[in-house]
Design an enzyme around this catalytic site. Sequence first.
Site, short mmCIF file in Angstrom:
data_model
loop_
_atom_site.label_atom_id
_atom_site.label_comp_id
_atom_site.label_asym_id
_atom_site.label_seq_id
_atom_site.Cartn_x
_atom_site.Cartn_y
_atom_site.Cartn_z
N GLU A 38 107.75 -10.03 39.83
CA GLU A 38 107.95 -9.59 38.43
C GLU A 38 107.41 -10.70 37.55
O GLU A 38 106.42 -10.52 36.83
CB GLU A 38 109.43 -9.33 38.16
CG GLU A 38 109.72 -8.92 36.71
CD GLU A 38 111.21 -8.73 36.43
OE1 GLU A 38 112.04 -9.16 37.25
OE2 GLU A 38 111.53 -8.17 35.35
N HIS B 68 114.08 2.63 40.26
CA HIS B 68 114.34 1.27 39.77
C HIS B 68 115.05 1.36 38.43
O HIS B 68 114.41 1.38 37.38
CB HIS B 68 113.02 0.50 39.68
CG HIS B 68 113.16 -0.95 39.33
ND1 HIS B 68 112.17 -1.88 39.61
CD2 HIS B 68 114.16 -1.65 38.73
CE1 HIS B 68 112.55 -3.07 39.18
NE2 HIS B 68 113.76 -2.96 38.64
N HIS C 124 118.72 -0.30 36.77
CA HIS C 124 119.98 -1.07 36.91
C HIS C 124 121.00 -0.34 36.05
O HIS C 124 120.79 -0.23 34.82
CB HIS C 124 119.80 -2.49 36.40
CG HIS C 124 118.73 -3.24 37.13
ND1 HIS C 124 119.01 -4.09 38.17
CD2 HIS C 124 117.37 -3.23 36.99
CE1 HIS C 124 117.87 -4.59 38.64
NE2 HIS C 124 116.86 -4.09 37.94
N ASP D 41 113.92 0.53 34.69
CA ASP D 41 114.53 -0.80 34.85
C ASP D 41 115.86 -0.91 34.08
O ASP D 41 116.92 -0.74 34.68
CB ASP D 41 113.53 -1.89 34.43
CG ASP D 41 113.81 -3.24 35.08
OD1 ASP D 41 114.68 -3.32 35.97
OD2 ASP D 41 113.14 -4.23 34.71
N ASP D 42 115.79 -1.21 32.80
CA ASP D 42 117.00 -1.36 31.95
C ASP D 42 116.74 -0.61 30.64
O ASP D 42 116.51 -1.22 29.59
CB ASP D 42 117.25 -2.85 31.68
CG ASP D 42 117.45 -3.63 32.96
OD1 ASP D 42 118.54 -3.52 33.54
OD2 ASP D 42 116.52 -4.30 33.41
N HIS E 15 113.53 -7.27 44.29
CA HIS E 15 112.64 -7.61 43.18
C HIS E 15 111.75 -8.77 43.64
O HIS E 15 112.25 -9.77 44.18
CB HIS E 15 113.44 -8.10 41.97
CG HIS E 15 114.11 -7.01 41.19
ND1 HIS E 15 114.93 -6.08 41.75
CD2 HIS E 15 114.05 -6.71 39.85
CE1 HIS E 15 115.36 -5.25 40.80
NE2 HIS E 15 114.85 -5.61 39.64
#
Length: 346
Positions: free
Chosen positions: A207, A24, A26, A285-286, A204
């Site tokens: 969340e 996961h 991005h 994630d980011d 997703h």
Amino acid sequence: MHLKPVNPERLPELLRRMPKAELHIHIEGSLEPEMIFALAARNRVQLPYANVEALRRAYAFTDLQSFLDIYYAGASVLLEEADFYDMTRAYLRKAAADNVVHAEIFFDPQTHTARGVSMATILNGLHRACAEAPAEFGISASLILCFLRHLSEQDAFETLEQALPFRDQFIGVGLDSGEVGNPPEKFARVFARCRELGFRLVAHAGEEGPPAYVWTALDVLKVERIDHGVQASKDALLMQRLAKDRIALTVCPLSNLKLCVFPDLASHNLRELLDAGLVATVNSDDPAYFGGYMNENFTQTFAASSALGAQHAYALARNGFEASFVDASVMRRHVDRLDAMFDGFR
Ligand code: ADE
Ligand code: ZN
């Protein structure tokens, strides 16, 4: 796997050294502020921030949407194939340094095609970096195309059409962006088409959104993994379903912290998910926006909870390989290496 006791003081070293899969991430969320400014200069893009420090100061998020607004603005510097290549290469180098040995990387083509960047430009840059990664950094990587859920299903269908000439360059599709008000079932037909086409499916869900969105991601979209999914712990029946069907959750602790899904890491429900028998994994994630790549996600989460120990570290790493989309023989090899690493850890 019989685990030897590990001195808690050496847990961070164990977490850093163990081989990991990241499921996961991005890729646009790996754009560090320095690279955003370098690409803005290279492409003559005007940014609404004076410098790197001013941009970093804006990374004070209150929820998912407050982050997405800045994340999409940051991605506006990506114009040429070389930009997508450089961004992906920088991520893969960092991931490999964290002992990530396999990554399944999300990309958001609509963020770029809406600005006139072609699918060929995007995918050729991303894919070339992934293809070179095993030889260059000792990490394998594949791509998952994410549809933006705040846009229409029609837009998603058009994006799929644009991507099909490059179908050998990505393995699956996902669903991301603003969750609440954009339930999975909005994309029922495009996911059905992707399933017919043989793509792997993820979304997703849970969340910020309710457990109902996790149910429809499973039952309507028929996804194989749930990205985040932490809200599932509010629904006992859903927890049983996720455990029974071994549906992996790609949990992102530092993301959840920075987007105020949990007030602090000590309150995170990762241990609860594992105790309920769920296939939970840890991911970044980011990472450029949330203050850490894979090893920071592991070490900060474990540092915040004395209830997490070596057996949880092993379970999380093993779950990452088992939930990945690599061939069974490759997965076995990764798990064997993980076992050998734990065996040899003194
Ligand atoms: N796009 C990038 N990061 C995201 C996240 N955490 N949730 C939804 N969409 C995203
Ligand atoms: Zn995400």
